[in-house]
Design a protein around this motif. Structure first.
Motif, PDB file in Angstrom:
ATOM      1  N   SER A  87     -11.048  30.763  21.471  1.00  0.00           N
ATOM      2  CA  SER A  87      -9.728  30.159  21.362  1.00  0.00           C
ATOM      3  C   SER A  87      -9.460  29.304  22.593  1.00  0.00           C
ATOM      4  CB  SER A  87      -8.646  31.236  21.244  1.00  0.00           C
ATOM      5  OG  SER A  87      -7.355  30.660  21.305  1.00  0.00           O
ATOM      6  N   ARG A  88      -8.898  28.141  22.356  1.00  0.00           N
ATOM      7  CA  ARG A  88      -8.569  27.234  23.452  1.00  0.00           C
ATOM      8  C   ARG A  88      -7.463  27.793  24.338  1.00  0.00           C
ATOM      9  NH1 ARG A  88      -5.530  21.851  21.682  1.00  0.00           N
ATOM     10  NH2 ARG A  88      -4.799  21.128  23.704  1.00  0.00           N
ATOM     11  N   VAL A  89      -6.703  28.728  23.812  1.00  0.00           N
ATOM     12  CA  VAL A  89      -5.573  29.298  24.547  1.00  0.00           C
ATOM     13  C   VAL A  89      -5.662  30.823  24.499  1.00  0.00           C
ATOM     14  CG1 VAL A  89      -4.053  27.345  24.085  1.00  0.00           C
ATOM     15  CG2 VAL A  89      -4.134  29.232  22.458  1.00  0.00           C
ATOM     16  N   GLU A  90      -5.046  31.462  25.468  1.00  0.00           N
ATOM     17  CA  GLU A  90      -4.951  32.922  25.460  1.00  0.00           C
ATOM     18  C   GLU A  90      -3.823  33.343  24.524  1.00  0.00           C
ATOM     19  OE1 GLU A  90      -4.256  33.949  29.499  1.00  0.00           O
ATOM     20  OE2 GLU A  90      -6.285  33.432  30.170  1.00  0.00           O
ATOM     21  N   VAL A  91      -4.136  34.237  23.622  1.00  0.00           N
ATOM     22  CA  VAL A  91      -3.123  34.730  22.690  1.00  0.00           C
ATOM     23  C   VAL A  91      -2.101  35.564  23.460  1.00  0.00           C
ATOM     24  CG1 VAL A  91      -2.720  36.111  20.623  1.00  0.00           C
ATOM     25  CG2 VAL A  91      -4.803  34.750  20.831  1.00  0.00           C
ATOM     26  N   ASN A  92      -0.831  35.327  23.172  1.00  0.00           N
ATOM     27  CA  ASN A  92       0.298  36.018  23.803  1.00  0.00           C
ATOM     28  C   ASN A  92       0.471  35.670  25.284  1.00  0.00           C
ATOM     29  OD1 ASN A  92       1.352  37.480  21.536  1.00  0.00           O
ATOM     30  ND2 ASN A  92      -0.443  38.809  21.660  1.00  0.00           N
ATOM     31  N   SER A  93      -0.117  34.556  25.721  1.00  0.00           N
ATOM     32  CA  SER A  93       0.224  34.049  27.051  1.00  0.00           C
ATOM     33  C   SER A  93       1.636  33.464  26.997  1.00  0.00           C
ATOM     34  CB  SER A  93      -0.792  32.992  27.498  1.00  0.00           C
ATOM     35  OG  SER A  93      -0.975  31.999  26.496  1.00  0.00           O
ATOM     36  N   VAL A  94       2.293  33.388  28.160  1.00  0.00           N
ATOM     37  CA  VAL A  94       3.686  32.941  28.227  1.00  0.00           C
ATOM     38  C   VAL A  94       3.774  31.763  29.199  1.00  0.00           C
ATOM     39  CG1 VAL A  94       6.078  33.605  28.697  1.00  0.00           C
ATOM     40  CG2 VAL A  94       4.458  35.305  27.790  1.00  0.00           C
ATOM     41  N   TYR A  95       4.477  30.722  28.791  1.00  0.00           N
ATOM     42  CA  TYR A  95       4.590  29.502  29.586  1.00  0.00           C
ATOM     43  C   TYR A  95       6.046  29.062  29.731  1.00  0.00           C
ATOM     44  CZ  TYR A  95      -0.452  28.674  29.113  1.00  0.00           C
ATOM     45  OH  TYR A  95      -1.816  28.765  29.171  1.00  0.00           O
ATOM     46  N   LEU A  96       6.304  28.389  30.832  1.00  0.00           N
ATOM     47  CA  LEU A  96       7.537  27.634  30.995  1.00  0.00           C
ATOM     48  C   LEU A  96       7.189  26.184  30.706  1.00  0.00           C
ATOM     49  CD1 LEU A  96      10.525  27.481  31.868  1.00  0.00           C
ATOM     50  CD2 LEU A  96       9.707  26.995  34.189  1.00  0.00           C
TER      51      LEU A  96
END
Length: 483
Positions: A87-96
């Motif tokens: 996955s290109r992104v981490e699942v359940n990561s949090v961003y502003l």
């Protein structure tokens, strides 16, 4: 040194658990069968990494980023002949993030590492700051990643959910009394917080005090995250999520798993191929006989003879084509035209009759209703040969380079190695898509082992295409004698 804690589930569990164990990993939450086979105690600690069956002939690796990446790389190295993707992104990561554009009720949000789309903007405007979560994996290289308001703060036993004040449970938590006890803990800790909670599967094994402690700790982390969002510059990553990757298991990789499993329990040749194809009961029967003193070679030979006989008696076959680019595709089914044992290997010709118009891939020849494909499949071969005919006249051949087909009564499946060779009447062979395979190797989707193998097989075909082409519809049985 003991590495990460790994939980393994699914039909490859014995082999994969043994592989992890001998490389220093700690196996947690094993089944009774796995614990007995590996001679390990029951450790119900929450895992750092989970490895389990997935769709499209794959295993999924998910967990804490550092530990999960290490486990993913170990499997890739050990199984060698695999395709993989992450996955290109981490699942359940949090961003502003910062709202970059608003269109048709959705927001395009820049979070720094990538850009995403929030489907429900709820009155946001360009340049507004917003905290978002990543709810699911994103396998594509480009495009806008799906984002959500309902971000999660993950723990080992629970995850707190911002924006969804409810109580949910893992599908593996089924006991009603346990659900009631866990719900009571959640209500006592979260009442009035406007946060939701989901109990993860490991909560089944946790002491109530440990769950209470974790909820309190996650509440503290949630408050710090919300405070940090007020002061950090946009965009910013506020919290790490989970790594997720898929490893596609070719027939060669399954043979490596057979060897791994055989070191701890009786395992007949082709165990994981047959298990994956739905022959669990038959495997359990013959391998239990080995456990009671019967010869592994004898029962393995008997099972193989039974499978071969069933294949020879089957009329219709499903054909599953696994591609690292397009996923699994079911081809027009084939009907058994010829079955033959050649040097102990099952060889079949399936006849496929087309009912619609189109164009034959690579050949550039029009496909018409009534055209036929004589599909030649040899057990153990790295080639599947499509030979197209119209009214008995040969139109050309599409020679697919692939891993050795997995063959069972009523089904054939193989993993496409991307490279193909085209042969048309009166013309020399044409090698196709080697550049595409090279790109997949560079991107680490295709392993170096698969790349070298596919290139070598394709070069053999180009040097001697007549060994893989069937030009005579009326004497097709002779084609099975070709090497």
């Amino acid at each position: 040194m003991v590495l990460a804690k790994v939980r393994v589930r699914g039909i490859y569990a014995t082999a994969l658990s043994h592989l992890f164990l001998k490389h220093g990993y700690r196996i947690v939450q094993p089944s009774e069968v796995i614990a007995g086979r590996l001679n390990i105690g029951f450790d119900n600690s929450p895992p750092d990494v989970t490895v389990k069956d997935a769709e499209d002939d794959s295993v999924l690796v998910i967990g804490k980023p550092s530990e999960a990446v290490s486990a993913f790389e170990l499997l890739s190295r050990s199984l060698k002949f695999v395709f993989r993707k992450t996955s290109r992104v981490e699942v359940n990561s949090v961003y502003l993030g910062r709202v970059e554009k608003v269109e048709q009720g959705a927001c395009i949000v820049d979070v720094g590492d990538f850009k995403g789309v929030l489907r429900d903007c709820r009155g946001l405007f360009v340049n507004d700051k917003i905290i978002v979560g990543v709810p699911k994996p994103w396998w594509k290289e480009g495009g806008l990643v799906e984002l959500t308001w309902e971000f999660r703060v993950l723990g080992d036993y629970v995850s707190l959910i911002h924006g969804k004040p409810s109580i949910a449970f893992s599908e593996y938590i089924r006991d009603r009394e346990l659900k009631n006890r866990l719900s009571a803990i959640a209500l006592s800790k979260l009442l009035g917080s406007r946060l939701g909670v989901k109990f993860r599967s490991s909560a089944r094994f946790a002491d109530p005090e440990d769950i209470e402690t974790e909820i309190e700790a996650l509440l503290g982390e949630y408050k710090k995250l919300m405070e940090a969002a007020k002061s950090v510059e946009t965009p910013a990553k506020l919290r790490t999520g989970e790594f997720i990757g898929l490893i596609s298991l070719t027939s060669i990789a399954k043979k490596i798993l057979d060897h791994e499993r055989r070191s701890v329990t009786p395992t007949v040749p082709g165990h994981h191929e047959l298990k994956n194809l739905g022959f669990s009961d038959e495997l359990d029967l013959v391998e239990n006989l080995v456990g009671k003193g019967c010869s592994l070679n004898l029962v393995g030979k008997g099972l193989r003879e039974w499978v071969i006989r069933k294949i020879s008696e089957t009329k219709r076959f499903r054909i599953l084509h696994y591609s690292p680019v397009k996923g699994v595709r079911e081809l027009t089914p084939g009907f058994l035209k010829i079955f033959k044992l050649v040097e102990g290997k099952a060889c079949i010709i399936l006849e496929r009759v087309f009912t619609s118009k189109g164009v034959y891939d690579g050949l550039g020849v029009e496909k018409l209703p009534g055209d036929r494909d004589l599909l030649i499949i040899r057990e153990g071969s790295y080639v599947v040969s499509h030979n197209y005919f119209r009214n008995g006249n040969w139109l050309g051949s599409y020679i697919n380079v692939n891993t050795p087909p997995e063959l069972a009564p009523g089904i054939v499946k193989y993993h496409d190695l991307v490279v193909d060779v085209i042969v048309k009447p009166g013309e020399g062979p044409v090698l196709m898509d080697l550049d595409q395979l090279s790109i997949l190797k560079t991107k680490e989707v295709a392993s170096e082992h698969l790349y070298v193998l596919a290139k070598k097989v394709a070069e053999l075909i180009v040097r001697k295409p007549e060994a893989y082409v069937c030009e005579n519809y009326w004497k097709s049985e002779e084609c099975l004698a070709l090497k």
